[in-house]
Design an enzyme around this catalytic site. Structure first.
Site, PDB file in Angstrom:
ATOM      1  N   LYS A 176       0.823  -1.209   0.000  1.00 59.21           N
ATOM      2  CA  LYS A 176       0.000   0.000   0.000  1.00 59.21           C
ATOM      3  C   LYS A 176       0.857   1.259   0.000  1.00 59.21           C
ATOM      4  O   LYS A 176       1.757   1.405   0.814  1.00 59.21           O
ATOM      5  CB  LYS A 176      -0.919  -0.002   1.220  1.00 59.21           C
ATOM      6  N   GLY A 186       6.385   0.786   5.717  1.00 61.50           N
ATOM      7  CA  GLY A 186       7.292  -0.160   5.058  1.00 61.50           C
ATOM      8  C   GLY A 186       7.448   0.125   3.573  1.00 61.50           C
ATOM      9  O   GLY A 186       8.552   0.081   3.021  1.00 61.50           O
ATOM     10  N   CYS A 187       6.348   0.443   2.929  1.00 60.77           N
ATOM     11  CA  CYS A 187       6.368   0.705   1.488  1.00 60.77           C
ATOM     12  C   CYS A 187       7.115   2.001   1.191  1.00 60.77           C
ATOM     13  O   CYS A 187       7.847   2.096   0.211  1.00 60.77           O
ATOM     14  CB  CYS A 187       4.944   0.762   0.943  1.00 60.77           C
ATOM     15  N   THR A 188       6.950   2.981   2.067  1.00 60.79           N
ATOM     16  CA  THR A 188       7.668   4.244   1.904  1.00 60.79           C
ATOM     17  C   THR A 188       9.169   4.020   2.080  1.00 60.79           C
ATOM     18  O   THR A 188       9.969   4.497   1.270  1.00 60.79           O
ATOM     19  CB  THR A 188       7.142   5.291   2.912  1.00 60.79           C
ATOM     20  N   ALA A 239      10.494   2.141  -1.125  1.00 59.60           N
ATOM     21  CA  ALA A 239      10.541   2.984  -2.328  1.00 59.60           C
ATOM     22  C   ALA A 239      11.572   4.105  -2.186  1.00 59.60           C
ATOM     23  O   ALA A 239      12.251   4.449  -3.154  1.00 59.60           O
ATOM     24  CB  ALA A 239       9.158   3.543  -2.625  1.00 59.60           C
TER      25      ALA A 239
END
Length: 150
Positions: free
Chosen positions: A40, A45-47, A50
């Site tokens: 998401k 975590g995704c931030t 990326a």
């Protein structure tokens, strides 16, 4: 989960990015392609993942890599995520999960004792000929570039 492995031909995917631009496997012929799936946009975590890829983007470019992020978020959410963190790579808004399912990264997950279906954080490294060189299933969000650029 994913049944794709190193040596397999990459799925002939096509998907739309945060700006409505179409991306397909054939667009990346002759280049190495990192397709990273994340659960998401704008979550911690995704931030972290990326941003680590963004911070190492020049190293990827120097090694003939293109990067493509994929989640089931809307175009609007992907555009916001990309703009906020100034990502130099496109993010596919795969709301119908066509790309996610082609790579086999959708399935049962567990979080705090609850089971639900979602995207498994997985990265595919595809070579210049469209063959998968590596599948990274144990992604280290803060050191992901180092996992790819060994």
């Amino acid at each position: 989960m994913t049944t794709l492995k190193a040596g397999d031909k990459a799925p002939n995917f096509s998907g739309t990015d945060q700006d409505g631009k179409m991306h397909k496997l054939a667009d990346y012929a002759g280049k190495k392609l990192v397709v990273f799936f994340y659960p998401k946009a704008s979550t911690p975590g995704c931030t972290a993942e990326a941003c680590d890829l963004r911070d190492n983007f020049e190293r990827f470019k120097a090694n003939n890599y293109e990067l493509l992020g994929v989640s089931a978020d809307s175009q609007k959410a992907q555009a916001k995520f990309k703009d906020k963190y100034e990502f130099p790579f496109p993010l596919l808004a795969d709301e119908d999960k066509a790309v996610i399912n082609a790579f086999g990264v959708w399935g049962p997950k567990k979080f705090m004792g609850k089971e639900y279906d979602g995207i498994h954080r997985t990265t595919f490294v595809i070579n210049e000929n469209g063959i998968i060189d590596e599948v990274i299933e144990k992604v280290k969000t803060k050191e992901h570039a180092a996992q790819i650029l060994k």
